[in-house]
Design an enzyme around this catalytic site. Sequence first.
Site, PDB file in Angstrom:
ATOM      1  N   ASP A  88      34.152  49.914  -3.210  1.00  0.00           N
ATOM      2  CA  ASP A  88      33.443  50.070  -5.093  1.00  0.00           C
ATOM      3  C   ASP A  88      33.603  51.907  -4.954  1.00  0.00           C
ATOM      4  O   ASP A  88      34.146  52.560  -4.266  1.00  0.00           O
ATOM      5  CB  ASP A  88      32.214  49.920  -4.059  1.00  0.00           C
ATOM      6  N   ASN A 107      32.978  41.523 -13.970  1.00  0.00           N
ATOM      7  CA  ASN A 107      32.970  43.111 -14.684  1.00  0.00           C
ATOM      8  C   ASN A 107      33.778  42.608 -15.580  1.00  0.00           C
ATOM      9  O   ASN A 107      33.886  43.329 -16.050  1.00  0.00           O
ATOM     10  CB  ASN A 107      33.716  43.257 -12.749  1.00  0.00           C
TER      11      ASN A 107
HETATM   12  C1  IPE Z   1      31.197  45.107  -6.816  1.00  0.00           C
HETATM   13  O1  IPE Z   1      31.020  46.865  -7.933  1.00  0.00           O
HETATM   14  C2  IPE Z   1      31.906  44.187  -7.309  1.00  0.00           C
HETATM   15  C3  IPE Z   1      33.477  45.099  -7.308  1.00  0.00           C
HETATM   16  C4  IPE Z   1      33.716  45.657  -6.210  1.00  0.00           C
HETATM   17  C5  IPE Z   1      34.583  44.316  -7.379  1.00  0.00           C
HETATM   18  P1  IPE Z   1      30.752  47.240  -9.445  1.00  0.00           P
HETATM   19  O2  IPE Z   1      30.722  48.364  -9.203  1.00  0.00           O
HETATM   20  O3  IPE Z   1      31.249  45.910 -10.391  1.00  0.00           O
HETATM   21  O4  IPE Z   1      28.777  46.857  -8.752  1.00  0.00           O
HETATM   22  P2  IPE Z   1      28.003  47.282  -8.814  1.00  0.00           P
HETATM   23  O5  IPE Z   1      27.302  47.295 -10.776  1.00  0.00           O
HETATM   24  O6  IPE Z   1      27.671  48.639  -8.800  1.00  0.00           O
HETATM   25  O7  IPE Z   1      26.449  47.071  -8.083  1.00  0.00           O
HETATM   26  C1  IPE Z   2      35.189  49.102  -8.019  1.00  0.00           C
HETATM   27  O1  IPE Z   2      35.148  50.450  -8.906  1.00  0.00           O
HETATM   28  C2  IPE Z   2      36.401  48.289  -8.408  1.00  0.00           C
HETATM   29  C3  IPE Z   2      36.008  47.241  -9.630  1.00  0.00           C
HETATM   30  C4  IPE Z   2      34.606  47.487  -9.312  1.00  0.00           C
HETATM   31  C5  IPE Z   2      36.935  46.747 -10.460  1.00  0.00           C
HETATM   32  P1  IPE Z   2      34.204  51.012  -9.953  1.00  0.00           P
HETATM   33  O2  IPE Z   2      35.354  50.805 -10.410  1.00  0.00           O
HETATM   34  O3  IPE Z   2      32.644  50.174  -9.612  1.00  0.00           O
HETATM   35  O4  IPE Z   2      34.209  52.583 -10.267  1.00  0.00           O
HETATM   36  P2  IPE Z   2      32.941  53.042  -9.235  1.00  0.00           P
HETATM   37  O5  IPE Z   2      31.540  52.034  -9.088  1.00  0.00           O
HETATM   38  O6  IPE Z   2      32.107  52.844 -11.195  1.00  0.00           O
HETATM   39  O7  IPE Z   2      32.825  54.097  -9.044  1.00  0.00           O
HETATM   40 MG    MG Z   3      31.073  50.435  -9.110  1.00  0.00          MG
END
Ligand code: IPE
Ligand code: IPE
Ligand code: MG
Length: 232
Positions: A13, A61
């Site tokens: 993340d 997602n």
């Molecule tokens: C969790 O991250 C899913 C992945 C890393 C694939 P998100 O960024 O989607 O999670 P939330 O929304 O912060 O809980």
């Molecule tokens: C994790 O990074 C990747 C996926 C969930 C696909 P994020 O895209 O959630 O990045 P942040 O959390 O918005 O910084």
């Molecule tokens: Mg995230």
Amino acid sequence: MNNVPQHVSIIMDGNGRWAKARGRERVYGHLEGVESVRAVTEAAVEAGVRYLSLYAFSEENWNRPQAEVDRLMELMMEAIRNEVKTLMDNGVRFVVLGNRARLSATLNKAIDDLMEKTSACGRMTLIVFLSYSGQWDILQAMKKAAAERGSEGVRDMTAEDFGKYLVTSGIPDPDLLIRTSGEQRISNYLLWQCAYTEFVFTDVLWPDFRKPEFRAALETYASRDRRYGKVK
Ligand code: IPE
Ligand code: IPE
Ligand code: MG
């Protein structure tokens, strides 16, 4: 290294925030995140980890802006295309788990090809969770079990029996779950499988999480005392 976890799982993340901090588009963070995947896979092989699993894309997602979803799927395609040789050279078996029905036919084909090509690799298994959520997994397991066993057969099921219907069947539960970017939540990941998993949360954003950070997490794990509800 002592006490190396057999299965390490990571909620990768913080890609978006990493890019934003640099005044760039979110996708730039995803691109750099692929470099972290490469580095951490290598570090895991070197440490003797047998299973490395990565939460790459959750069922939730899909609700992101279409352009970001499309770019993430493209990146997945590119990574699959580029990493065949490295995975094979390192003896890494590649597996994708999740709701594959939601992925495009082209991506599914590329995934099947890579899984097939690396199926005999035995040093480590790299599992990518794509279009996955823990609740989806438990529900599909429940439906499969009911269809196969009927209500009589379901009645006397044990937790071990149930685990065989989850998409992770045959894969040991994670010993260690790492989440980057400072969030301390499970975000619908491996809900059933993390019953006794050790958690390590770090503020490091995923694009900055490389070999030293991975090794530090393994060391933290090594100092944990796992009791499984018992008295030691
Ligand atoms: C969790 O991250 C899913 C992945 C890393 C694939 P998100 O960024 O989607 O999670 P939330 O929304 O912060 O809980
Ligand atoms: C994790 O990074 C990747 C996926 C969930 C696909 P994020 O895209 O959630 O990045 P942040 O959390 O918005 O910084
Ligand atoms: Mg995230």
